[in-house]
Design a protein around this motif. Structure first.
Motif: not given
Lengths: 314, 650
Positions: B7, B10, B14, B17-18, B21
């Motif tokens: 978890r 993950a 996340t 990636v954010v 971005a």
């Protein structure tokens, strides 16, 4: 079922009437005057008085509401002073485009979210589940605006794969004739909607997998493919159907950001602009429309429950 | 433990990636060199400098390649600003750039053309009318017309000018946005047409010829007799048989109503037998309900030069972001002329590198916001000249321009625009009479009976009307607190107002800030009497000031005259009235001096708060991007366009 539908439609009329009253009163509580807003800062007092008289704005509010209702009953949603067009024609030109955008993205997001949500549930806590969760969280946490700009930056500006703006045709069919222009706006909306649907689908499927009838089906030796498609999928879809029903009004007016960024004129942006410009009748027209569509969306969801689960009776 | 680790992995993925971005997102809209705050937070005095914006393209672009015939020019309409009225008698309801300078003035040539080569002056070479002559102590104006043709073959005559004036006079609501009560056409007692090419206007008194030419004759469009009817089923008149409907007031009113209704029927524009009769260089080929305009050359155009490009397409946009994305993405309909939203000013060099020249032209305008001098509570304070002067010292124009406006605005100290400079209004408007200085503001307040309490509440210590006292209507112990309501959704205005409130607090002036949409802000600012319920407003900043059009001479009859249509602040000063009157009725040779006197007085009086004026065709633009292969493009001081001059090069 017929009685239920008639009863719900009757309720819908009351709901929509209530929405118009509340919206009408709230709009008239806003500061400023429509005449000033429309005629601008050079308007003479004579011009303002003439405008108010011509449009019945010099009469009591209740009378103005009655005039609005009278027009509504005759299928006239009013007139946009900002656009110099009837609200009917404004919505008639914009709603089909919104249906294309919202409809396509809804179809694509469901087509992706349902199988992935089920797969995540079946492979719970596996690599696929974590990957799917990660992607969903990223997409869900990112503002629509950011997703849209990223798609434009990479696929339109940097690599020129797709146009940065949606097709500019005035008709829905005309827009479908230029599918490359639809790719980015539909993709941006699909990604956001997918994240929502996939989470619900996963959660619902996990709950369904724990049900006795799934265990029974497996114990009886039913192939896993049939367990998933016949028993799991159908029973898990109820939550998603609720979401789809609630999202129908959003299809029409909830794509404001996408419309702004991709130069996609639609009813959502229209409502926002009307609010900024005190274009009352556009706001009222769209509010009435959304009220009707919301009630219908819920009605469709209720019908969907009955189709998915024969135990549900109305 | 295994699940917990996964978890976390993950979640970490996340977050990464954010972050990636977000980094990518910020790269496309970096904030450039903006410091993000006022450059001068202290009480120091900033010096006046030359305007940071401009110049516009004072001469036409002339790319080096071989000149081409044909080609399509794609132009960006403003975000959400699509044409919605085609009849050139544009009512106040639809009085916008998108309807006038970018649309109907291309189809229907005004009697006189203004603003070429970034000069706020008349250009007779593009005008139907020749230079007017004034006689009879400037009470008679004679205008000879050049022999132009309508696209239906009829000649543009003096009757077409009379037709316009007849409709203007007949409109009961006086809707035309150029209308100022008491002036044109109220000041025209009669109109004669001694022959087909001559119009004679008889005026109710003597007027300054320059003022009349720039602020009154500027409102006239000859319109074809084919429009002189009250229904489409009637045959289109081709000549005056003595019984055309506009000859009587009621008939003219009916014609006006008919044309107004036809103009509001957007879906019929392209096929209308009315609007297809043009005398401008282009005619309308198509108009979509989304606002896309396609213009093609009028092959019967009488003026020179004749159009070279084969099509001029004006594209609608839903937002500034959509405009910028389309400019940058190129493609088959790559933008040829695009208005660069000011939010993207930091990326100017990037866009210029992609094949554009930036035209940093300003519209002929000035930015300001009014106090309500008649507010029953704080009006007496606003009435004090010393207070208005002290308050103007709190405006850090240079700091705002650099920090909040990306150096795309011009300092503004009075009602006469600094850029483009006008030979008719040569005032020294580039020197700030009230330089940014909180110390100066404090000194002025102290010397007029106020006890200045920095970061507290400044109060009136010496009430009374003597020179060293607070002034009439201000009680002992009264503080200075009021509200400034400003346009929501514009970052630059929000930053400016926050800075102003902070600077005011330094001298004990408490400003409460509120925001509303543009239309609400501008609609709230109305001239009023203290007893009226809607006189509670104190200061309203809609962020766009005043644009001089179609009154192209920067005189003050609409702004600061007693009872003027846009005198929202209720400023009433006999000397200002007299100086404004001198710009309107003074002798021909004295106009520049009269304007200078008026401008200097208003600068000294500061009846409103002056602030930086943004450049660009639309308020808030950073300029206009022009494709490097487009020749013949020059800035127009009033935002008008001459697509007949444009050509592509190879």
């Amino acid at each position: 079922m017929t009685g239920f539908i008639i009863r719900r439609l009757g309720e819908a009329i009351v709901v929509v009437l209530g929405v118009t009253i509340i919206t009408f009163v709230l709009l008239h509580l806003l500061p400023g005057s429509l005449a000033r807003d429309i005629l601008g800062n050079r308007a003479s007092p004579q011009a303002i008085a003439a405008f108010n008289k011509e449009n019945g704005l010099n009469t009591p509010v209740w009378n103005q509401y009655w005039l609005f209702l009278d027009k509504l009953l005759h299928g006239n949603l009013g007139y946009s002073f900002q656009y110099n067009r009837s609200v009917d024609s404004l919505l008639a030109s914009e709603l089909p485009r919104d249906l294309v955008l919202g409809g396509l993205s809804l179809i694509f997001s469901l087509a992706i979210a349902i199988p992935i949500g089920v797969a995540q549930a079946v492979r719970r806590n596996g690599a696929l589940d974590y990957a799917g969760t990660g992607v969903s969280f990223v997409l869900y946490s990112m503002p629509q605006y950011a997703i849209a700009l990223l798609l434009i930056q990479f696929l339109a500006i940097s690599f020129h794969v797709f146009p940065a703006e949606a097709p500019q045709s005035a008709s829905a069919i005309g827009m479908l004739e230029h599918p490359s222009g639809l790719v980015l706006p539909v993709a941006a909306l699909t990604l956001v909607t997918y994240a929502l649907f996939s989470r619900y689908m996963r959660s619902s499927a996990i709950d369904t997998l724990a049900q006795d009838y799934i265990r029974t089906a497996r114990a009886k030796g039913l192939p896993e493919r049939l367990v998933l498609t016949r028993h799991l999928l159908r029973n898990s879809l109820i939550a998603v159907v609720t979401l789809v029903g609630l999202s129908i009004p959003t299809i029409l007016t909830g794509t404001l950001i996408i419309e702004q960024v991709f130069n996609y004129p639609g009813a959502g942006l229209e409502y926002f602009n009307a609010a900024l410009r005190n274009d009352y009748e556009v706001m009222l027209g769209i509010t009435v429309l959304v009220g009707v569509v919301t009630v219908l969306g819920n009605l469709l969801a209720d019908i969907g429950y009955a189709i998915l689960d024969p135990r549900i009776r109305y | 433990m295994r699940n917990v680790t996964r978890r976390w992995a993950a979640a970490l993925g996340t977050v990464l990636v954010v972050l990636v971005a977000a980094a990518c997102g910020s790269s496309s809209s970096s904030s450039g060199g903006s410091s993000g705050g006022s450059s001068n937070q202290g009480s120091s005095t900033s010096t006046s400098t030359a305007p940071t914006a401009g110049p516009g393209l004072t001469s036409a672009t002339a790319p080096s390649g071989a000149r081409q015939s044909g080609g399509t020019v794609y132009y960006t309409e403003g975000a959400g600003a699509t044409p919605n009225y085609i009849f050139p008698m544009t009512s106040a309801q639809v009085c916008g750039t998108q309807n006038i300078s970018q649309f109907n003035a291309i189809l229907y040539r005004p009697l006189f053309w203004y603003g070429n080569d970034y000069k706020p002056t008349i250009d007779y070479s593009y005008s139907i009318g020749q230079q007017p002559t004034f006689s009879d102590n400037n009470q008679t104006v004679t205008i000879k017309l050049n022999p132009w043709k309508w696209s239906n073959g009829e000649t543009v005559t003096s009757r077409d000018v009379m037709f316009w004036i007849n409709l203007y006079k007949a409109d009961p609501g006086k809707n035309y946005c150029g209308y100022v009560p008491g002036y044109f056409p109220d000041n025209v007692t009669s109109v004669d047409a001694p022959n087909a090419q001559t119009v004679v206007l008889h005026l109710n008194k003597s007027y300054n010829p320059e003022w009349f030419t720039y602020n009154e004759l500027s409102q006239i469009y000859p319109i074809p007799l084919a429009w002189d009817r009250t229904s489409l089923s009637q045959p289109a008149p081709t000549s005056d048989n003595g019984h055309l409907p506009d000859a009587t007031k009621s008939g003219a009113e009916n014609v006006y109503k008919f044309l107004d209704a036809q103009s509001k029927d957007l879906g019929t524009w392209a096929s209308s037998p009315l609007w297809s009769v043009v005398d401008g260089p282009f005619k309308l080929q198509s108009f979509t309900t989304t606002g896309q305009v396609t213009l093609v050359p009028n092959t019967d155009y009488s003026g020179t030069p004749k159009p070279t490009i084969s099509k001029f397409v004006e594209l609608p946009f839903t937002s500034d972001a959509a405009i910028f994305n389309e400019i940058r993405s190129g493609g088959p309909s790559a933008i040829t002329i695009g208005n660069l939203p000011s939010a993207y000013a930091p990326q100017t060099s990037t866009v210029e590198g992609e094949g554009y020249v930036l035209n940093r032209a300003a519209s002929y305008s000035f930015n300001y916001f009014p106090f309500n001098l008649n507010n029953p509570k704080v009006g007496p304070i606003f009435m004090q000249l010393y207070f208005r002067q002290a308050f103007q010292h709190l405006i850090d124009q240079q700091g705002w321009i650099h920090a909040f406006l990306h150096d795309t605005a011009i300092p503004t100290y009075g009602p006469v625009p600094v850029s483009p400079e006008s030979p008719l209004a040569s005032v020294n408007a580039s020197t700030n009479p009230y330089t940014f200085s909180t110390q100066s503001a404090a000194t002025i307040l102290s010397s007029h009976g106020w006890k200045v309490a920095p970061n507290g509440t400044t109060t009136c210590e010496h009430p009374g009307t003597a020179a060293t006292e607070c002034g009439a209507g201000i009680a002992s112990g009264e503080g200075i607190s009021f509200n400034i309501d400003y346009q929501s959704g514009v970052a630059a205005i929000e930053s400016e107002m926050n800075d102003l409130a902070a600077q005011a607090k330094r001298v004990g002036i408490n400003i409460n800030l509120t925001t509303h949409p543009f239309t609400t802000v501008i609609g709230t600012a109305i001239a009023c009497q203290p007893s009226q319920a809607d006189c509670a407003w104190t200061a309203e900043n809609w962020g766009a000031g005043w644009i001089y059009a179609p009154d192209f001479l920067p005189t003050g009859e609409s702004l600061f005259g007693n009872g003027a249509v846009a005198n929202y602040e209720s400023y009433a000063d006999p000397q200002a009235n007299q100086l404004i009157g001198a710009t309107i009725t003074g002798p021909a040779a004295g106009e520049a001096q009269a304007l200078s006197n008026y401008a200097q007085y208003i600068e000294q009086q500061v009846p409103v708060v002056f602030g930086p004026t943004s450049i660009g065709s639309y308020q808030g633009d950073a300029g206009t991007l022009v494709a490097k292969n487009l020749g013949g493009y020059a800035a127009n001081a009033f935002g008008y366009m001459l697509p007949e001059d444009w050509y592509f090069t190879k």
